[in-house]
Write a protein that holds these residues in place. Structure first.
Motif, PDB file in Angstrom:
ATOM      1  N   ASN A  95       0.810  -1.184   0.040  1.00 36.74           N
ATOM      2  CA  ASN A  95      -0.113   0.092  -0.125  1.00 36.74           C
ATOM      3  C   ASN A  95       0.710   1.321  -0.324  1.00 36.74           C
ATOM      4  N   LYS A  96       2.134   1.041   0.396  1.00 34.81           N
ATOM      5  CA  LYS A  96       2.816   2.267   0.376  1.00 34.81           C
ATOM      6  C   LYS A  96       3.463   2.866  -1.177  1.00 34.81           C
ATOM      7  N   PHE A  97       3.127   1.879  -1.953  1.00 34.44           N
ATOM      8  CA  PHE A  97       3.691   1.936  -3.307  1.00 34.44           C
ATOM      9  C   PHE A  97       2.473   2.095  -4.443  1.00 34.44           C
ATOM     10  N   THR A  98       1.281   2.085  -3.917  1.00 35.21           N
ATOM     11  CA  THR A  98       0.048   2.066  -4.932  1.00 35.21           C
ATOM     12  C   THR A  98       0.238   3.566  -5.633  1.00 35.21           C
ATOM     13  N   SER A  99       1.042   4.678  -5.103  1.00 30.91           N
ATOM     14  CA  SER A  99       1.134   5.814  -5.880  1.00 30.91           C
ATOM     15  C   SER A  99       2.051   5.752  -6.812  1.00 30.91           C
ATOM     16  N   ARG A 100       2.903   4.677  -7.081  1.00 27.64           N
ATOM     17  CA  ARG A 100       3.953   4.325  -7.911  1.00 27.64           C
ATOM     18  C   ARG A 100       3.840   3.127  -8.664  1.00 27.64           C
ATOM     19  N   PRO A 101       2.785   3.138  -9.639  1.00 27.06           N
ATOM     20  CA  PRO A 101       2.285   1.830 -10.260  1.00 27.06           C
ATOM     21  C   PRO A 101       3.343   1.191 -11.072  1.00 27.06           C
ATOM     22  N   VAL A 102       4.229   2.133 -11.742  1.00 28.99           N
ATOM     23  CA  VAL A 102       5.313   1.402 -12.563  1.00 28.99           C
ATOM     24  C   VAL A 102       6.254   0.540 -11.727  1.00 28.99           C
ATOM     25  N   GLU A 103       6.522   1.258 -10.693  1.00 28.34           N
ATOM     26  CA  GLU A 103       7.678   0.597  -9.691  1.00 28.34           C
ATOM     27  C   GLU A 103       6.747  -0.703  -9.075  1.00 28.34           C
ATOM     28  N   LEU A 104       5.558  -0.525  -8.709  1.00 31.49           N
ATOM     29  CA  LEU A 104       4.812  -1.739  -8.066  1.00 31.49           C
ATOM     30  C   LEU A 104       4.793  -2.779  -9.118  1.00 31.49           C
ATOM     31  N   ASP A 105       4.573  -2.640 -10.256  1.00 32.93           N
ATOM     32  CA  ASP A 105       4.331  -3.497 -11.504  1.00 32.93           C
ATOM     33  C   ASP A 105       5.736  -4.274 -11.731  1.00 32.93           C
ATOM     34  N   ARG A 106       6.750  -3.739 -11.507  1.00 34.21           N
ATOM     35  CA  ARG A 106       8.245  -4.080 -11.872  1.00 34.21           C
ATOM     36  C   ARG A 106       8.455  -5.181 -10.574  1.00 34.21           C
ATOM     37  N   ALA A 107       8.098  -4.648  -9.367  1.00 38.20           N
ATOM     38  CA  ALA A 107       8.474  -5.456  -8.112  1.00 38.20           C
ATOM     39  C   ALA A 107       7.556  -6.778  -8.427  1.00 38.20           C
ATOM     40  N   MET A 108       6.276  -6.739  -8.775  1.00 35.80           N
ATOM     41  CA  MET A 108       5.699  -7.899  -8.816  1.00 35.80           C
ATOM     42  C   MET A 108       6.128  -8.918  -9.938  1.00 35.80           C
ATOM     43  N   ARG A 109       6.723  -8.489 -10.749  1.00 32.88           N
ATOM     44  CA  ARG A 109       7.101  -9.317 -11.797  1.00 32.88           C
ATOM     45  C   ARG A 109       8.519  -9.907 -11.492  1.00 32.88           C
ATOM     46  N   GLU A 110       9.099  -9.065 -10.564  1.00 32.11           N
ATOM     47  CA  GLU A 110      10.588  -9.810 -10.077  1.00 32.11           C
ATOM     48  C   GLU A 110      10.174 -10.736  -8.713  1.00 32.11           C
ATOM     49  N   ILE A 111       8.921 -10.694  -8.230  1.00 27.62           N
ATOM     50  CA  ILE A 111       8.312 -11.750  -7.280  1.00 27.62           C
ATOM     51  C   ILE A 111       8.273 -12.941  -7.975  1.00 27.62           C
ATOM     52  N   LYS A 112       7.383 -12.649  -9.232  1.00 33.65           N
ATOM     53  CA  LYS A 112       7.153 -13.839 -10.013  1.00 33.65           C
ATOM     54  C   LYS A 112       8.030 -14.585 -10.517  1.00 33.65           C
ATOM     55  N   ILE A 113       9.166 -14.089 -10.704  1.00 34.16           N
ATOM     56  CA  ILE A 113      10.519 -14.696 -11.192  1.00 34.16           C
ATOM     57  C   ILE A 113      11.205 -15.357  -9.881  1.00 34.16           C
ATOM     58  N   MET A 114      10.988 -14.921  -8.837  1.00 32.27           N
ATOM     59  CA  MET A 114      11.407 -15.737  -7.649  1.00 32.27           C
ATOM     60  C   MET A 114      10.524 -16.958  -7.615  1.00 32.27           C
ATOM     61  N   ASN A 115       9.263 -17.078  -8.101  1.00 32.12           N
ATOM     62  CA  ASN A 115       8.380 -18.255  -8.132  1.00 32.12           C
ATOM     63  C   ASN A 115       8.255 -18.952  -6.750  1.00 32.12           C
ATOM     64  N   PRO A 116       7.883 -18.204  -5.765  1.00 34.80           N
ATOM     65  CA  PRO A 116       7.402 -18.213  -4.473  1.00 34.80           C
ATOM     66  C   PRO A 116       6.304 -19.492  -4.442  1.00 34.80           C
ATOM     67  N   ARG A 117       6.537 -20.448  -3.531  1.00 31.52           N
ATOM     68  CA  ARG A 117       5.324 -21.611  -3.370  1.00 31.52           C
ATOM     69  C   ARG A 117       4.144 -20.748  -3.051  1.00 31.52           C
ATOM     70  N   VAL A 118       3.989 -19.750  -2.348  1.00 30.22           N
ATOM     71  CA  VAL A 118       3.218 -18.922  -1.728  1.00 30.22           C
ATOM     72  C   VAL A 118       3.389 -17.581  -1.486  1.00 30.22           C
ATOM     73  N   MET A 119       2.390 -16.642  -1.500  1.00 28.87           N
ATOM     74  CA  MET A 119       2.396 -15.416  -1.017  1.00 28.87           C
ATOM     75  C   MET A 119       1.525 -15.104  -0.113  1.00 28.87           C
ATOM     76  N   VAL A 120       1.905 -14.600   1.393  1.00 31.68           N
ATOM     77  CA  VAL A 120       0.887 -14.371   2.479  1.00 31.68           C
ATOM     78  C   VAL A 120       0.738 -12.814   2.426  1.00 31.68           C
ATOM     79  N   MET A 121      -0.256 -12.035   2.467  1.00 34.93           N
ATOM     80  CA  MET A 121      -0.188 -10.817   2.592  1.00 34.93           C
ATOM     81  C   MET A 121      -0.983 -10.291   3.666  1.00 34.93           C
ATOM     82  N   ILE A 122      -0.736  -9.434   4.402  1.00 33.04           N
ATOM     83  CA  ILE A 122      -1.698  -8.723   5.472  1.00 33.04           C
ATOM     84  C   ILE A 122      -1.499  -7.160   4.902  1.00 33.04           C
ATOM     85  N   GLU A 123      -2.874  -6.732   5.017  1.00 32.40           N
ATOM     86  CA  GLU A 123      -3.010  -5.193   4.578  1.00 32.40           C
ATOM     87  C   GLU A 123      -4.204  -4.432   5.021  1.00 32.40           C
TER      88      GLU A 123
END
Length: 304
Positions: free
Chosen positions: A124-152
């Motif tokens: 939620n701290k990066f919703t004002s920076r969608p380009v960087e947030l998208d890039r971070a999500m693509r990098e997380i996908k590359i990491m191929n986690p078994r699961v992502m647990v989110m608290i918001e």
């Protein structure tokens, strides 16, 4: 620490998140947790205790990697890590100056590890920076986690309309202050004063008075995150009955917590106060898509 011990939200969401991780690594012997925004790390003590007591599939190694975006926090965590001497446990710090520097390769993942990404109030701290947030999500996908647990935070503080943000903030923090009054005793008055006059004041001021990228606090509700994660091929996982039972035990242990409410939201958990949603806990997996990697005679399907 006082807030964690006296106010139900943090304990409930941490118990739920820890159980969600345990449910998804139940047979893994090598586990790697990437914490995208570590705070005090209390939830990892609970995780270590649970894994240590596991009879089947004993854990060979638990690695926790903490992402920090400020040098001061990184130095403190490194010093703390040096004092830890727990068998089969290692703690690492990845320090970056800004979200734009987030890269999958920083986390030294191992294909033999069951990788878990844990996000607590990070996105939620990066919703004002969608380009960087998208890039971070693509990098997380590359990491191929078994699961992502989110608290918001389960509130919409991202409306361009000041009046809408004001009303949403008013209801959300009215419930929050009511919770503090009910759960924190007079002996906790100094801590409560800090929470109300320093931390919450800073949050509310940023939500209401700042615009553009200066407005860093832009919480959105779970439905918005569902739409966002769907773009990256992520599907929401239903939380387990064991998790629900654990949550009920936590909320029932203190008479002052009787107004803490928990609800299912399409398989995820929302935690509130007297019916007003405050936070959510959700679990996500990347969809594995199939592709043909050999001819029709010897059909072979690879998941990517």
């Amino acid at each position: 620490m006082t807030f964690h011990q006296t106010v139900p939200f943090h304990q409930v969401q941490h118990i739920a998140a820890t159980q969600a991780i345990l449910d998804n690594v139940e047979r893994a012997t090598k586990i790697h947790v990437v914490d995208l925004q570590i705070r005090n790390g209390l939830e990892w003590i609970t995780l270590m205790q649970a894994l240590e007591s596991r009879q089947e599939y004993p854990v060979e190694h638990l690695k926790i990697t903490a992402l920090v975006i400020t040098k001061r926090t990184g130095d403190q965590l490194k010093s703390f890590a040096e004092t830890i001497n727990i068998p089969l446990f290692s703690f690492h710090v990845v320090q970056i100056p800004d979200l734009k520097d987030f890269r999958a390769g920083l986390f030294e993942t191992d294909p033999e590890e069951a990788l878990v990404v844990f996000s607590e109030f990070f996105f939620n701290k990066f919703t004002s920076r969608p380009v960087e947030l998208d890039r971070a999500m693509r990098e997380i996908k590359i990491m191929n986690p078994r699961v992502m647990v989110m608290i918001e935070t389960e509130a919409n503080h991202n409306s361009p309309s000041f009046s809408s943000r004001f009303v949403e903030t008013l209801f959300h923090y009215s419930a929050f202050f009511d919770c503090l009054e009910a759960c924190m005793s007079p002996e906790h008055e100094p801590d409560r004063r800090i929470m109300e006059t320093v931390i919450v004041t800073e949050l509310v001021t940023n939500m209401l008075a700042a615009e553009g990228e200066e407005r860093g606090m832009r919480s959105v509700k779970l439905d918005t995150w569902r739409s966002f994660f769907a773009r990256f091929g992520m599907v929401e996982q239903e939380l387990s009955d064991v998790l629900l039972y654990q949550v009920k035990l936590v909320t029932g242990k203190c008479s002052g917590w009787k107004f803490c409410t928990t609800n299912w939201d399409d398989g995820s958990l929302t935690i509130g106060w007297k019916g007003t949603p405050m936070t959510s806990v959700s679990v996500w997996k990347f969809v594995r898509t199939a592709r043909l990697v050999s001819g029709p005679k010897d059909l072979v399907v690879e998941f990517v």
